[in-house]
Design an enzyme around this catalytic site. Structure first.
Site, short mmCIF file in Angstrom:
data_model
loop_
_atom_site.label_atom_id
_atom_site.label_comp_id
_atom_site.label_asym_id
_atom_site.label_seq_id
_atom_site.Cartn_x
_atom_site.Cartn_y
_atom_site.Cartn_z
N LYS A 162 0.95 -1.21 0.09
CA LYS A 162 0.06 -0.03 -0.10
C LYS A 162 0.93 1.25 0.12
CE LYS A 162 -3.72 -2.55 2.18
NZ LYS A 162 -4.86 -2.32 3.04
N PHE A 186 -16.15 1.69 6.07
CA PHE A 186 -14.81 2.20 5.72
C PHE A 186 -14.45 2.10 4.38
CE2 PHE A 186 -14.50 -2.18 7.24
CZ PHE A 186 -13.95 -2.81 6.21
N ARG A 214 -1.27 -15.41 3.53
CA ARG A 214 -2.01 -14.76 4.71
C ARG A 214 -1.65 -14.95 5.92
NH1 ARG A 214 -6.42 -11.15 3.66
NH2 ARG A 214 -7.49 -11.99 5.32
N THR A 233 -5.66 -8.33 10.10
CA THR A 233 -5.92 -7.12 9.32
C THR A 233 -5.34 -6.15 10.14
OG1 THR A 233 -7.56 -8.55 8.57
CG2 THR A 233 -7.64 -6.00 8.24
N ARG A 245 2.38 -7.61 8.84
CA ARG A 245 1.63 -6.47 9.42
C ARG A 245 2.09 -5.94 10.58
NH1 ARG A 245 -4.16 -8.43 6.59
NH2 ARG A 245 -4.02 -7.08 4.88
N ASN A 271 -2.42 -0.93 6.93
CA ASN A 271 -1.78 -1.96 7.20
C ASN A 271 -0.87 -2.81 6.36
OD1 ASN A 271 -3.57 -2.83 5.34
ND2 ASN A 271 -4.92 -4.30 6.65
N HIS A 283 -1.50 -6.00 1.44
CA HIS A 283 -2.85 -6.68 1.07
C HIS A 283 -2.60 -8.05 0.52
CE1 HIS A 283 -6.75 -7.72 -0.59
NE2 HIS A 283 -6.24 -7.97 -1.60
P1 CMP Z 1 -7.00 -5.44 3.02
O1 CMP Z 1 -6.43 -6.71 3.37
O2 CMP Z 1 -6.46 -4.66 2.15
O3 CMP Z 1 -8.54 -5.64 2.88
C1 CMP Z 1 -9.50 -4.62 3.21
C2 CMP Z 1 -9.11 -3.62 3.98
O4 CMP Z 1 -9.83 -2.79 4.66
C3 CMP Z 1 -8.10 -3.98 5.07
O5 CMP Z 1 -6.89 -4.53 4.51
C4 CMP Z 1 -7.84 -2.72 5.91
O6 CMP Z 1 -6.91 -2.17 5.65
C5 CMP Z 1 -9.22 -2.04 5.68
N1 CMP Z 1 -10.06 -1.55 6.73
C6 CMP Z 1 -10.37 -0.51 7.28
N2 CMP Z 1 -11.13 -0.36 8.34
C7 CMP Z 1 -11.23 -1.58 8.35
C8 CMP Z 1 -11.95 -2.38 9.48
N3 CMP Z 1 -12.62 -1.68 10.44
N4 CMP Z 1 -11.91 -3.79 9.50
C9 CMP Z 1 -11.49 -4.49 8.58
N5 CMP Z 1 -10.67 -3.96 7.65
C10 CMP Z 1 -10.58 -2.71 7.54
#
Ligand code: CMP
Length: 144
Positions: A9, A55, A86, A92, A103, A113, A116
């Site tokens: 990111k 979000f 993963r 996450t 992460r 984070n 992805h």
């Molecule tokens: P990613 O794995 O890229 O996929 C979805 C993204 O949503 C996740 O990483 C986070 O960066 C983002 N995100 C932001 N807020 C939230 C939340 N409350 N719960 C889960 N993902 C979130």
């Protein structure tokens, strides 16, 4: 399936060399990669499964803030590569992520984070196909 999709990111691009080294040290090879500035509409399409989430807008805006590194990762003799990646990625929320995960090392918070990774084989095929042509991943050739 021995392929998965990953993306560094914008918030973590200043550490992309370190992240790449950690990905390789974790047992994954880079089949294809490219740096790209995504448009907001590309990001919205990419994250469309999250369209109903509160979000969604802020998450999309952050991903379109600057260049990202798009990667097709593989394990030469691997299986379940999306699932294994993963595990290397970690939770996450970086604050919940285990020691040694990407992460934990490179993430800041839920939005920033760092990295992805596709959450399943179906997602990996969709996400790889979204950013890479079949010639770059081999997906076109083996039909998987
Ligand atoms: P990613 O794995 O890229 O996929 C979805 C993204 O949503 C996740 O990483 C986070 O960066 C983002 N995100 C932001 N807020 C939230 C939340 N409350 N719960 C889960 N993902 C979130």
């Amino acid at each position: 399936m021995n392929l998965t999709f990953s993306l560094i990111k914008p918030s973590a691009m200043d550490r992309c060399e370190e992240i790449l080294m950690a990905i390789k040290a974790g047992g994954f090879s880079v089949l294809s990669m490219k740096t790209q500035q995504l448009t907001l509409s590309q990001v919205k399409k990419f994250y469309e499964e999250h369209a109903e989430k509160s979000f969604f807008t802020s998450m999309c805006e952050r991903l379109a803030l600057g260049p990202v590194l798009l990667m097709a990762l593989y394990e030469p003799n691997g299986t379940d590569t999306p699932l294994k990646f993963r595990k290397l990625l970690g939770a996450t929320d970086p604050k919940q992520a285990l020691e040694g995960t990407l992460r934990k090392q490179f993430g800041v918070d839920l939005d920033a984070n760092a990295v992805h990774g596709s959450d399943s084989e179906i997602s990996a095929i969709r996400e790889l196909s979204f950013f890479f042509c079949g010639m770059e991943t081999g997906l076109e050739l083996n039909g998987s």
